[in-house]
Design a protein around this motif. Structure first.
Motif, PDB file in Angstrom:
ATOM      1  N   PRO A 127      -3.564  -2.864  -5.501  1.00 25.42           N
ATOM      2  CA  PRO A 127      -4.168  -1.793  -6.308  1.00 25.42           C
ATOM      3  C   PRO A 127      -5.629  -1.534  -5.947  1.00 25.42           C
ATOM      4  O   PRO A 127      -6.057  -0.380  -5.867  1.00 25.42           O
ATOM      5  N   LEU A 128      -6.400  -2.605  -5.724  1.00 23.27           N
ATOM      6  CA  LEU A 128      -7.812  -2.427  -5.375  1.00 23.27           C
ATOM      7  C   LEU A 128      -7.949  -1.796  -3.996  1.00 23.27           C
ATOM      8  O   LEU A 128      -8.791  -0.918  -3.784  1.00 23.27           O
ATOM      9  N   LYS A 129      -7.118  -2.224  -3.052  1.00 23.50           N
ATOM     10  CA  LYS A 129      -7.175  -1.661  -1.704  1.00 23.50           C
ATOM     11  C   LYS A 129      -6.888  -0.160  -1.727  1.00 23.50           C
ATOM     12  O   LYS A 129      -7.618   0.639  -1.125  1.00 23.50           O
ATOM     13  N   VAL A 130      -5.843   0.233  -2.440  1.00 21.82           N
ATOM     14  CA  VAL A 130      -5.488   1.653  -2.515  1.00 21.82           C
ATOM     15  C   VAL A 130      -6.599   2.443  -3.201  1.00 21.82           C
ATOM     16  O   VAL A 130      -6.980   3.536  -2.759  1.00 21.82           O
ATOM     17  N   TYR A 131      -7.124   1.875  -4.288  1.00 21.31           N
ATOM     18  CA  TYR A 131      -8.225   2.542  -5.000  1.00 21.31           C
ATOM     19  C   TYR A 131      -9.412   2.777  -4.067  1.00 21.31           C
ATOM     20  O   TYR A 131      -9.988   3.873  -4.032  1.00 21.31           O
ATOM     21  N   LEU A 132      -9.795   1.762  -3.298  1.00 18.70           N
ATOM     22  CA  LEU A 132     -10.954   1.885  -2.414  1.00 18.70           C
ATOM     23  C   LEU A 132     -10.696   2.868  -1.278  1.00 18.70           C
ATOM     24  O   LEU A 132     -11.611   3.572  -0.843  1.00 18.70           O
ATOM     25  N   LEU A 133      -9.469   2.941  -0.790  1.00 20.09           N
ATOM     26  CA  LEU A 133      -9.143   3.915   0.254  1.00 20.09           C
ATOM     27  C   LEU A 133      -9.262   5.339  -0.277  1.00 20.09           C
ATOM     28  O   LEU A 133      -9.780   6.227   0.411  1.00 20.09           O
ATOM     29  N   PHE A 134      -8.801   5.562  -1.496  1.00 15.76           N
ATOM     30  CA  PHE A 134      -8.912   6.896  -2.090  1.00 15.76           C
ATOM     31  C   PHE A 134     -10.363   7.211  -2.449  1.00 15.76           C
ATOM     32  O   PHE A 134     -10.841   8.326  -2.210  1.00 15.76           O
ATOM     33  N   ALA A 135     -11.061   6.236  -3.032  1.00 18.26           N
ATOM     34  CA  ALA A 135     -12.459   6.465  -3.407  1.00 18.26           C
ATOM     35  C   ALA A 135     -13.317   6.715  -2.175  1.00 18.26           C
ATOM     36  O   ALA A 135     -14.182   7.601  -2.168  1.00 18.26           O
ATOM     37  N   GLY A 136     -13.082   5.942  -1.107  1.00 16.54           N
ATOM     38  CA  GLY A 136     -13.836   6.145   0.126  1.00 16.54           C
ATOM     39  C   GLY A 136     -13.567   7.503   0.741  1.00 16.54           C
ATOM     40  O   GLY A 136     -14.473   8.157   1.268  1.00 16.54           O
ATOM     41  N   ALA A 137     -12.316   7.960   0.665  1.00 18.90           N
ATOM     42  CA  ALA A 137     -11.988   9.295   1.182  1.00 18.90           C
ATOM     43  C   ALA A 137     -12.732  10.365   0.409  1.00 18.90           C
ATOM     44  O   ALA A 137     -13.083  11.418   0.962  1.00 18.90           O
ATOM     45  N   GLY A 138     -13.005  10.104  -0.881  1.00 20.95           N
ATOM     46  CA  GLY A 138     -13.734  11.068  -1.697  1.00 20.95           C
ATOM     47  C   GLY A 138     -15.162  11.282  -1.241  1.00 20.95           C
ATOM     48  O   GLY A 138     -15.794  12.271  -1.611  1.00 20.95           O
ATOM     49  N   ALA A 139     -15.694  10.367  -0.428  1.00 25.96           N
ATOM     50  CA  ALA A 139     -17.039  10.540   0.132  1.00 25.96           C
ATOM     51  C   ALA A 139     -17.024  11.466   1.342  1.00 25.96           C
ATOM     52  O   ALA A 139     -18.079  11.898   1.812  1.00 25.96           O
TER      53      ALA A 139
END
Length: 732
Positions: A415-427
């Motif tokens: 869950p944390l990995k997926v969250y960080l991949l999506f959050a990072g893409a938001g940058a």
């Protein structure tokens, strides 16, 4: 025009449609002995001549027509709006024709002008110019699209143009050449940027009705017209030949042909694409004089139109295959390479080296943000949401892209990995795989030419330049990313990056503000765009500011620096000297209270069971680096300090010489067998004149070291400035 078996047909089959009453003559089939080259050669040379004045005048006239349509819609009652829509649609069809001229280099003699004008005039139509140009060149429009087959028939024929636009011009999968793919992607990004500026402003100043009346309705009319000009001439007009593709020239009212730039004169353009639109009529007249027996002609009538669009069974995929112009294609000239010692200085060469995708993204977002700042008020709720989302996406980069994926400083749950991949893409800073690859190269080749953003090329290169200028992948240092290639989620994000980035970077922050408290415009301008600008430059400061501002407490062989200022601006990434020395440590600020919100986030995730295996360097190894640098700094300082003349370099002064100098009135004093000349210091002695005079001409070692006064270390250091010789006593 059509091809047959080589003989001229005299008996023609019955007309397929009863309403074609105005066909002036039945066509003959072109013999095989007549070649395309012969047909083109028969055209007068003046039809190929380009006129910058005519092109510019035509463009200005089209802009005038568009303005007239907007004014008309604004002034008339609503029941007359369709008239304005039609005029607007016809006018922007003229823009399309001008863009087509630019595509075929017939607008101007300058390739740069063609590219710039073509890009600009196609933006209101939402056409990515380079992608459209490449697609047309590759004849992708003839692909047997299921979307076109299922929709663009019968009364829905007008969807042909929209379907072709949506399915082909934004589809990079059909572009195989890497350079073409980059150009196409750049133009697609530019369309998104234009839409990001244009549509919010339209909604802001004209509302939904303005959007519908001034843009959407004319845009749909444009596609209706383009589909008409594409569809009608391609319909087989004779029963026995309905499976063949023939060209039919359909005439329209003169005023209409004038507004749409003679787009219906498709025959000359199909035969020779380089004919400018203002010469199409002249070229067609030449065809009529020489090849009239092979041309179908009819006048547009509503009855004909109704019957044609009702005959969906006459639709044939082959009719969408464009005329094959390859026999006339000029052979490509080999590209002349500049000598290795000659720098590239031309404007075109400079522009060719710009990474237009990055340039457009990083220059347009501040402009859009400024537009929003001056036109849209910032509500408290939107401000709070913008700050929150700034931290979410910013730490998606620092905790995700950087410390988790690039350096593997800790392990994350799914869950944390997926969250960080999506959050990072938001940058919107590239996919995690691309970002991590370059960052690993940066660490491996820091400050060398293989470092993608080497600080040795200057502050602005590290901050933005490396993104603006295309870099040769062969010159960037290699880095191993096998672990990322084997990570299914990282590769999924990499393959779907554009969609994920658009949703997380633009759509989601806008939706939250819009659906949450009704601030759609604020959500777009502030939470999406302005927030993006701050996230970008916060991250870029790690590459630039963190290599120029601060101290080097662990190593000074490279440019990374530690700075609390940079740390505050970059979510704790400012302790960059520590990070480059100990890159796999999940901390940047290793002290308990050092400012590093990314470290705190990772630690909290560990407490919550979302992260584990947090890596830290041994404290002893960290202290080694600190002590070594402190010693190094001390040695540097030691070398810069004047300690007086070294004792072993002093001359020898005998007792007799000492006595002689003393008797001559020189103020000499002996301490630790070193003769000191204190002439300049006697009057400045802090203990008074009497005490220092007591030692003149004598060995005052005991007095200096405690019999009279135990002098400080500073006094001992000062004494070294006055030594002039080594004392040799009588006994020696």
């Amino acid at each position: 025009m059509g091809r047959g078996s080589g003989t001229v047909t005299k008996n023609y089959p019955p007309v397929l449609y009863k309403n074609i009453k105005t066909i002036r003559k039945s066509p003959k089939t072109i013999p095989d002995t007549i070649t395309l080259e012969q047909i083109v050669a028969s055209l007068p040379k003046e039809v190929f001549e380009k006129s910058g004045l005519k092109s510019a005048s035509s463009l200005l006239l089209t802009i005038f027509f568009i303005a007239c349509s907007i004014i008309f819609i604004n002034k008339v009652p609503s029941y007359l709006y369709p008239v304005g829509w039609f005029l607007g649609g016809a006018s922007i069809t003229g823009l399309f024709v001008i863009g087509n001229d630019c595509n075929h280099k017939s607008f101007s003699k300058s390739p740069l002008v063609n590219s710039i004008v073509g890009t600009i005039v196609m933006l209101p139509l939402l056409y990515p110019f380079q992608s459209w140009k490449i697609t047309e060149r590759m004849n992708l429009s003839k692909s047997k699209s299921s979307l076109i087959r299922s929709w663009a028939t019968g009364k829905l024929f007008w969807l042909l143009s929209i379907s072709n636009w949506a399915e082909n011009y934004f589809n990079l999968k059909k572009v195989e050449d890497k350079n073409d793919k980059k150009k196409a992607l750049t133009s697609i990004v530019l369309v998104y940027v234009f839409a990001g500026i244009f549509f919010p402003l339209v909604f802001k100043f004209f509302g939904v009705s303005g959007f519908l009346n001034y843009w959407l309705a004319p845009w749909l009319i444009y596609h209706f017209l383009v589909s008409t000009f594409t569809f009608l001439p391609a319909i087989p007009f004779f029963e026995e030949e309905k499976d063949k593709r023939y060209h039919v020239h359909i005439t329209y009212p003169k005023w209409f042909e004038f507004v749409v730039k003679d787009i219906n004169f498709a025959l000359p353009r199909h035969i020779a694409v380089s004919i400018p639109h203002y010469n199409l009529r002249k070229a067609y007249d030449s065809f009529q004089k020489q090849w009239s027996e092979y041309i179908y002609e009819c006048t547009f009538e509503l009855d004909l139109f109704r019957e044609l669009i009702s005959k969906s069974q006459t639709f044939s995929e082959e009719i969408f295959s464009p005329f094959d112009n390859t026999p006339l294609a000029k052979p490509k000239q080999p590209k002349q390479e500049l000598p290795a010692d000659r720098p590239s200085r031309s404007v075109s060469e400079f522009l060719a080296n710009i990474n237009w995708i990055h340039f457009i993204l990083l220059t347009s977002t501040p402009i859009i943000a400024l537009i929003g700042f001056f036109t849209v008020p910032l509500s408290r709720a939107t401000f709070i949401w913008s700050v929150i989302y700034y931290h979410i996406t910013g730490m998606g980069i620092t905790a995700g892209y950087h410390r988790l994926f690039a350096h593997r400083a800790y392990s994350a749950s799914l869950p944390l990995k997926v969250y960080l991949l999506f959050a990072g893409a938001g940058a919107i800073e590239g996919s995690c795989r691309w970002w991590s690859r370059d960052h690993r190269a940066h660490h491996r080749y820091t400050d060398t030419d293989k470092d993608p953003y080497s600080a040795h090329h200057g502050f602005w290169w590290s901050h933005l330049g490396w993104l603006f200028i295309k870099q040769d992948p062969k010159k960037i240092g290699k880095s191993h990313i096998e672990d990322l290639n084997e990570d299914a989620w990282v590769m999924w994000q990499h393959k779907n990056y554009v969609k994920v980035a658009f949703f997380m970077g633009i759509l989601l922050p806008t939706l939250v503000a819009g659906l949450g408290w009704g601030d759609w415009m604020g959500g777009y301008f502030y939470a999406a765009i302005a927030r993006l600008v701050f996230v970008h430059h916060s991250t870029f400061m790690v590459n630039s500011l963190a290599h120029f501002v601060g101290t080097s407490p662990y190593d000074d062989n490279h440019t990374p620096r530690d700075s609390i200022i940079t740390a505050v601006l970059t979510f704790g990434e400012g302790y960059h000297n520590f990070h480059h020395e100990f890159p796999s440590d999940y901390r940047n600020a290793f002290t308990t209270f050092g400012y590093d919100p990314t470290k705190w986030m990772i630690k909290i995730c560990e407490i919550l069971g979302l992260a584990h295996s947090l890596k830290t360097f041994d404290q002893n190894e960290i202290q080694k680096g600190m002590v070594q640098m402190q010693l190094k700094e001390a040695n540097k300082m030691t070398e810069s300090i004047h300690w007086g003349v070294a004792v072993d370099q002093l001359p020898i002064m005998t007792h007799e010489e000492f006595e002689q100098f003393h008797n001559q009135g020189r103020k000499l004093i002996i301490i630790d067998d070193i003769v000191h000349d204190v002439e300049s210091f006697v009057d400045e002695h802090p203990g008074g004149l009497m005490y220092i005079k007591m030692g003149l001409g004598k060995d005052a070692t005991k007095m200096f070291k405690g019999d009279v006064y135990g002098h400080s270390n500073a006094a001992r250091n000062l004494l070294s400035q006055f030594r002039i010789a080594q004392y040799k006593s009588k006994q020696q």
